[in-house]
Design a protein around this motif. Sequence first.
Motif, PDB file in Angstrom:
ATOM      1  N   ALA A  84       7.607   8.760  11.370  1.00  0.00           N
ATOM      2  CA  ALA A  84       8.289   9.528  10.313  1.00  0.00           C
ATOM      3  C   ALA A  84       8.200   8.778   8.985  1.00  0.00           C
ATOM      4  CB  ALA A  84       9.741   9.773  10.700  1.00  0.00           C
ATOM      5  N   ALA A  85       8.309   7.461   9.027  1.00  0.00           N
ATOM      6  CA  ALA A  85       8.228   6.681   7.792  1.00  0.00           C
ATOM      7  C   ALA A  85       6.854   6.807   7.157  1.00  0.00           C
ATOM      8  CB  ALA A  85       8.549   5.216   8.085  1.00  0.00           C
ATOM      9  N   VAL A  86       5.817   6.788   8.000  1.00  0.00           N
ATOM     10  CA  VAL A  86       4.461   6.920   7.461  1.00  0.00           C
ATOM     11  C   VAL A  86       4.263   8.301   6.851  1.00  0.00           C
ATOM     12  CG1 VAL A  86       2.012   6.949   8.065  1.00  0.00           C
ATOM     13  CG2 VAL A  86       3.517   5.193   9.027  1.00  0.00           C
ATOM     14  N   ARG A  87       4.768   9.305   7.523  1.00  0.00           N
ATOM     15  CA  ARG A  87       4.651  10.650   6.940  1.00  0.00           C
ATOM     16  C   ARG A  87       5.398  10.733   5.609  1.00  0.00           C
ATOM     17  NH1 ARG A  87       5.019  11.984  12.519  1.00  0.00           N
ATOM     18  NH2 ARG A  87       7.294  12.189  12.416  1.00  0.00           N
ATOM     19  N   LEU A  88       6.541  10.103   5.543  1.00  0.00           N
ATOM     20  CA  LEU A  88       7.293  10.092   4.287  1.00  0.00           C
ATOM     21  C   LEU A  88       6.518   9.355   3.193  1.00  0.00           C
ATOM     22  CD1 LEU A  88      10.013  10.991   3.107  1.00  0.00           C
ATOM     23  CD2 LEU A  88      10.961   8.769   3.748  1.00  0.00           C
ATOM     24  N   LEU A  89       5.889   8.268   3.534  1.00  0.00           N
ATOM     25  CA  LEU A  89       5.077   7.534   2.563  1.00  0.00           C
ATOM     26  C   LEU A  89       3.894   8.366   2.094  1.00  0.00           C
ATOM     27  CD1 LEU A  89       5.083   4.032   4.271  1.00  0.00           C
ATOM     28  CD2 LEU A  89       6.072   4.556   2.046  1.00  0.00           C
ATOM     29  N   ALA A  90       3.349   9.176   3.001  1.00  0.00           N
ATOM     30  CA  ALA A  90       2.175   9.974   2.660  1.00  0.00           C
ATOM     31  C   ALA A  90       2.513  11.175   1.800  1.00  0.00           C
ATOM     32  CB  ALA A  90       1.482  10.437   3.948  1.00  0.00           C
ATOM     33  N   GLN A  91       3.803  11.547   1.769  1.00  0.00           N
ATOM     34  CA  GLN A  91       4.187  12.740   1.009  1.00  0.00           C
ATOM     35  C   GLN A  91       4.123  12.522  -0.492  1.00  0.00           C
ATOM     36  OE1 GLN A  91       8.055  13.902   2.362  1.00  0.00           O
ATOM     37  NE2 GLN A  91       7.334  14.556   4.398  1.00  0.00           N
ATOM     38  N   ARG A  92       4.349  11.304  -0.936  1.00  0.00           N
ATOM     39  CA  ARG A  92       4.376  11.033  -2.383  1.00  0.00           C
ATOM     40  C   ARG A  92       3.084  10.375  -2.806  1.00  0.00           C
ATOM     41  NH1 ARG A  92       9.000   7.282  -3.643  1.00  0.00           N
ATOM     42  NH2 ARG A  92       8.409   7.747  -5.791  1.00  0.00           N
ATOM     43  N   PRO A  93       2.460  10.854  -3.880  1.00  0.00           N
ATOM     44  CA  PRO A  93       1.192  10.252  -4.329  1.00  0.00           C
ATOM     45  C   PRO A  93       1.326   8.756  -4.623  1.00  0.00           C
ATOM     46  CG  PRO A  93       1.568  12.347  -5.422  1.00  0.00           C
ATOM     47  CD  PRO A  93       2.824  12.026  -4.676  1.00  0.00           C
ATOM     48  N   GLU A  94       2.501   8.358  -5.164  1.00  0.00           N
ATOM     49  CA  GLU A  94       2.653   6.960  -5.542  1.00  0.00           C
ATOM     50  C   GLU A  94       2.623   6.042  -4.331  1.00  0.00           C
ATOM     51  OE1 GLU A  94       4.825   9.335  -6.214  1.00  0.00           O
ATOM     52  OE2 GLU A  94       4.748   9.717  -8.377  1.00  0.00           O
ATOM     53  N   THR A  95       3.388   6.413  -3.301  1.00  0.00           N
ATOM     54  CA  THR A  95       3.434   5.555  -2.117  1.00  0.00           C
ATOM     55  C   THR A  95       2.142   5.681  -1.301  1.00  0.00           C
ATOM     56  OG1 THR A  95       4.704   7.312  -1.020  1.00  0.00           O
ATOM     57  CG2 THR A  95       5.933   5.468  -1.971  1.00  0.00           C
ATOM     58  N   TRP A  96       1.536   6.859  -1.281  1.00  0.00           N
ATOM     59  CA  TRP A  96       0.250   7.003  -0.582  1.00  0.00           C
ATOM     60  C   TRP A  96      -0.818   6.137  -1.247  1.00  0.00           C
ATOM     61  CZ3 TRP A  96      -1.668   8.099   3.824  1.00  0.00           C
ATOM     62  CH2 TRP A  96      -3.028   8.398   3.974  1.00  0.00           C
ATOM     63  N   ARG A  97      -0.749   6.071  -2.548  1.00  0.00           N
ATOM     64  CA  ARG A  97      -1.695   5.214  -3.251  1.00  0.00           C
ATOM     65  C   ARG A  97      -1.490   3.756  -2.848  1.00  0.00           C
ATOM     66  NH1 ARG A  97      -1.739   4.447  -9.819  1.00  0.00           N
ATOM     67  NH2 ARG A  97      -3.368   2.856  -9.943  1.00  0.00           N
ATOM     68  N   ALA A  98      -0.223   3.359  -2.696  1.00  0.00           N
ATOM     69  CA  ALA A  98       0.048   1.987  -2.272  1.00  0.00           C
ATOM     70  C   ALA A  98      -0.474   1.745  -0.859  1.00  0.00           C
ATOM     71  CB  ALA A  98       1.547   1.702  -2.352  1.00  0.00           C
ATOM     72  N   LEU A  99      -0.378   2.778   0.017  1.00  0.00           N
ATOM     73  CA  LEU A  99      -0.867   2.630   1.378  1.00  0.00           C
ATOM     74  C   LEU A  99      -2.380   2.487   1.432  1.00  0.00           C
ATOM     75  CD1 LEU A  99       1.961   3.242   2.451  1.00  0.00           C
ATOM     76  CD2 LEU A  99       0.928   4.855   4.059  1.00  0.00           C
ATOM     77  N   THR A 100      -3.052   3.065   0.463  1.00  0.00           N
ATOM     78  CA  THR A 100      -4.518   3.032   0.465  1.00  0.00           C
ATOM     79  C   THR A 100      -5.072   2.027  -0.531  1.00  0.00           C
ATOM     80  OG1 THR A 100      -4.520   4.889  -1.095  1.00  0.00           O
ATOM     81  CG2 THR A 100      -4.685   5.417   1.242  1.00  0.00           C
ATOM     82  N   GLU A 101      -4.192   1.199  -1.127  1.00  0.00           N
ATOM     83  CA  GLU A 101      -4.642   0.174  -2.065  1.00  0.00           C
ATOM     84  C   GLU A 101      -5.471  -0.875  -1.322  1.00  0.00           C
ATOM     85  OE1 GLU A 101      -4.063  -2.027  -5.969  1.00  0.00           O
ATOM     86  OE2 GLU A 101      -3.999   0.069  -5.319  1.00  0.00           O
ATOM     87  N   ARG A 102      -6.700  -1.064  -1.720  1.00  0.00           N
ATOM     88  CA  ARG A 102      -7.574  -2.026  -1.052  1.00  0.00           C
ATOM     89  C   ARG A 102      -7.004  -3.430  -1.230  1.00  0.00           C
ATOM     90  NH1 ARG A 102     -12.653  -2.366   1.007  1.00  0.00           N
ATOM     91  NH2 ARG A 102     -13.759  -4.351   0.772  1.00  0.00           N
ATOM     92  N   GLY A 103      -6.757  -4.081  -0.118  1.00  0.00           N
ATOM     93  CA  GLY A 103      -6.177  -5.421  -0.159  1.00  0.00           C
ATOM     94  C   GLY A 103      -4.716  -5.433  -0.518  1.00  0.00           C
ATOM     95  N   GLY A 104      -4.083  -4.259  -0.548  1.00  0.00           N
ATOM     96  CA  GLY A 104      -2.688  -4.173  -0.954  1.00  0.00           C
ATOM     97  C   GLY A 104      -1.734  -4.675   0.110  1.00  0.00           C
ATOM     98  N   HIS A 105      -0.511  -4.925  -0.331  1.00  0.00           N
ATOM     99  CA  HIS A 105       0.477  -5.451   0.600  1.00  0.00           C
ATOM    100  C   HIS A 105       0.860  -4.426   1.656  1.00  0.00           C
ATOM    101  CE1 HIS A 105       4.682  -6.083   1.948  1.00  0.00           C
ATOM    102  NE2 HIS A 105       4.306  -7.352   2.004  1.00  0.00           N
ATOM    103  N   ALA A 106       1.017  -3.168   1.268  1.00  0.00           N
ATOM    104  CA  ALA A 106       1.487  -2.149   2.213  1.00  0.00           C
ATOM    105  C   ALA A 106       0.535  -2.001   3.398  1.00  0.00           C
ATOM    106  CB  ALA A 106       1.699  -0.824   1.501  1.00  0.00           C
ATOM    107  N   PRO A 107      -0.760  -1.770   3.181  1.00  0.00           N
ATOM    108  CA  PRO A 107      -1.629  -1.646   4.355  1.00  0.00           C
ATOM    109  C   PRO A 107      -1.710  -2.941   5.161  1.00  0.00           C
ATOM    110  CG  PRO A 107      -2.915  -1.662   2.337  1.00  0.00           C
ATOM    111  CD  PRO A 107      -1.489  -1.514   1.942  1.00  0.00           C
TER     112      PRO A 107
END
Length: 985
Positions: free
Chosen positions: A670-693
């Motif tokens: 559910a948390a991942v789906r919530l992160l994917a709903q917002r462009p800002e947090t989805w961008r953080a999830l897909t940031e290359r070398g980012g902390h979130a991924p």
Amino acid sequence: MSGLPDAFGLDGLRAAVLRAWRDSPTRLTEDTNAERDLRAGGYRDRLLVELAQNAADAAALAGRQGHLRVTVTGGELRVANTGAPLDEAGVAALASLRASAKPEGTVGRFGVGFAAVLAVTSEPRIVSRTGGVVFSERRTKAEAGAGDVPVLRLPWPPGDEEPPVPDGFDTEVRLPLTVPAGDLLATIAAEVPDLLLALPWLARVDVDGRTWTRSAAGADSGGGVVTLSTPETTARWLTHAADGVVWALPVDGSDGETPMPRTEDVLHTPTPTDERLSLPARLFAPVPVEPSRRRVLTAEQARPVLAVAARIYPGLARRLVAVHRPAAVPAVRFPLSEVDAELRDLVLSELSEQDWLPAAAGGDVAGGRARVLPVDAPELVALLADVVPGLAAACGPGAARLLETVGARAIGVAETVEALTGVERTPAWWHGLYDALLAAVERREVDPAELGALPVPLADGRTVPGPRGALLPDPALTESGLPRLGELDVVGLHLVHPDAAHPLLERLGSDRAGPAELLAAPALREAVERSVEDAVSGVDVRPLVDVVLRLSGHGDAAGLAALALPARSGWRRADELVLPGAPVLDVFDREAVGVDGALDVLDETFAESNDRTALTALGVLDSFALVVDDEPAGADHELPDEAAWWDAETPARVYAVRDLDLVADDAWPAAVRLLAQRPETWRALTERGGHAPWWLARFALLGGRAPMEWRMPAAHDLTGLFDPVPDVGLSPDQLAAVGVRGGLPDVSTVDSDDVEDLCDRLADPERSVPLGLTLRVHRLVGEYRRTATATGAPDPPDRVRTLDGTVTDADDVAVLDGPWLLGAVPPTRFAACAAAGTDPACRPGTGGGSDVGTPGGAPVSELADAFDLPLATEVIDADVSSAGEFAAWPDLPAVVEVAELLGAALPDGGVVVHDHLTVAGADVGEHDVAVPWWCRPGPHDTEVLHATDTSDGLARAFAWAAGLWPRRWEIAALLDDPDPRTLLG
């Protein structure tokens, strides 16, 4: 005049004089000389003055205003007046030359001054209602029998033909003229105005048909405005009288209030003297004078009267309209006479000590106690009236210089600013003050540098010294509705009260502040930082909260997340709060939200009464929050396991998701789906070398494991090494974003933990890992070992997977660097890595060696270093045990033909051909083992190849020698059938 008795005893007076002359022959000469002195000396040119004084005295004696008329009739000058008529004492005074019959309070009643008539006649006559008297030079000469006689010693009665006094008058002086009448009348007319001013009992003077009148409407006994009028002109004088002294100051004829100070005059006693004065007003004072009436007596004798005149002088100033009073101050100049010097000093002293100068606060102040603003700003004076004690209403550079002579002190701008310190006034009052000061600054009367400590009223009710650093509220502040600005009690925040905001303050260093500037103010931010501590201590932070919330809708609220807001369990930072009902509450661990948790829920009532956007702008969570830093200096963003991520990635920027470590273990899908709903947090999830991924791959939980421990269902190339991720309701993109593996990673994306995990998985005997995958993992491990620093490399594994897929202790395994060994030694002795010799550039004689592996395998040296394993050729005990015959490669026709078909050059050297090739050694076993080919070290770092006389043996030896190891099977087929169809088909 016939029929009147000798009411004045004229016969007796004449007899007495004649007797004196006869008794003392010198007495006639003395009288003659005395009269000549009077006529030519003190009373020269004083005809009208003396006659007007006599008329004024007569009016005073009669107790009513007098009237004087001057005419020329039949060659005679006739001067008629009203008032007390001629009496015996007056006649006696006229004939005495030295005595005067004037009573106390009169100026001169038929005294020696009558001698002035002798300048125009030798036969004067006086006719009154009570009688008359005649003086005659001709008759006196005849009577005295002398040629030079005094005219005014022998009085005779008028003849019967003498006309009576004109109607309406009481006395008339008749002077047969010895001078031209026209010039005399002109001189008399010029003297009339001054005489009317000096002789208050005269109300009217007529000269040859021209009339002057004197009026004093509204004047009191001490003086007032006196008006002197003719049909053509009007002149007004402001007078002040006391103790026998009169001061008169010309005033403007239009309003009678504007003074016209004199620059030069003479002392009047009351007749004009020759003592020049430089005071603004004319002085009439009974100063002792010499017999000539031209000069005062000694200064010591004159001083008492001059002191009286000086003492009443401030009274004249007080009669002026307040704004004009400084005009009464004598101008700075050199004295015109000794009397002038004495009088000026006395007047200035009195003006310094007496209250006469209008004070700005009302009333009068003495010059010596007055302060003068040397700035031409009356509106500023009015504002400072009750701020600066003794401040004069007059202002400006000229007023300051003028009033300095009476002891007033100019108050500078810096002193004025100092006087304003601590003053409590309304903001509107300060705004008016700034208006006046700005006007003075623009006129360059005030240096802005002197206003550095100018008090400034703030919106919170305080007043601070100095505009620099203060914030001028932009209209946007008040328009945005900030009713609690005045309640802000923020140390160091100098927000100017809106009603006092003024361009002068901006010119002096204040900054224009709208919502954004106010939010960025360091003092406000400091207050926000300590707001939770203040709130817990009992400080009322609600005004601060209200203002910041309102401003956040109009400016950048970044950096204000520390603002105290009410939570369910008390006051918390805004970025430690979650909006009631926010979806993120469903994924956070329950223990993470509450009084002891890292987060809490915002008070429901407070949340409902405030704008949701403003709350989230301050950091209140409605979903996961971002942490953004485009120029990070280190791992200081309070992200979970940030230091480890920083060591692994060394990021150029931080674009991360906060609070990931607060998610409940069972809520990650559910948390991942919530992160994917917002462009800002989805961008953080897909940031290359980012902390979130990076963090999610290691610490999130999907099906009880970290995402990086699962593989995508379609990632079949990882089969055996990783299990497929269970169905947790996430899309492939979401699974990939959180670190579920889609393939073996590239060496550039792994760290030591990844390598160690891969090695552990290979060392797990419960896993069935295909040989190809094992080779690729070993290659990745070897490459990582080559590129990693000594401190970044993982420890060598204790157990390794061998070529047959089994897991063996690392102490029993070597890295296969010679593929010929596989024919004699079991595969359980070798780590899963291909034999060397695949790269022609690495073959002996090409500058290479045996430090390469097959496609998908690891370079043998890298794998040996990574696993801390020996090379097989260095530790395996085995060698050729059979005999053979050496053949050079060109001497083998089949090999030459294959080389030509392949376009390959024949290598140097040759091969030892065996009919039956065997090897023996401790690692081979008790019996010799037959092998198709072998390689053994030769002299000078060369290799000696052995092969059975078969296509398989010769193909392997030739492929190894020629650097064509990957084509060994092709070479073997061509040796069996060297037909082009074998090569091409």
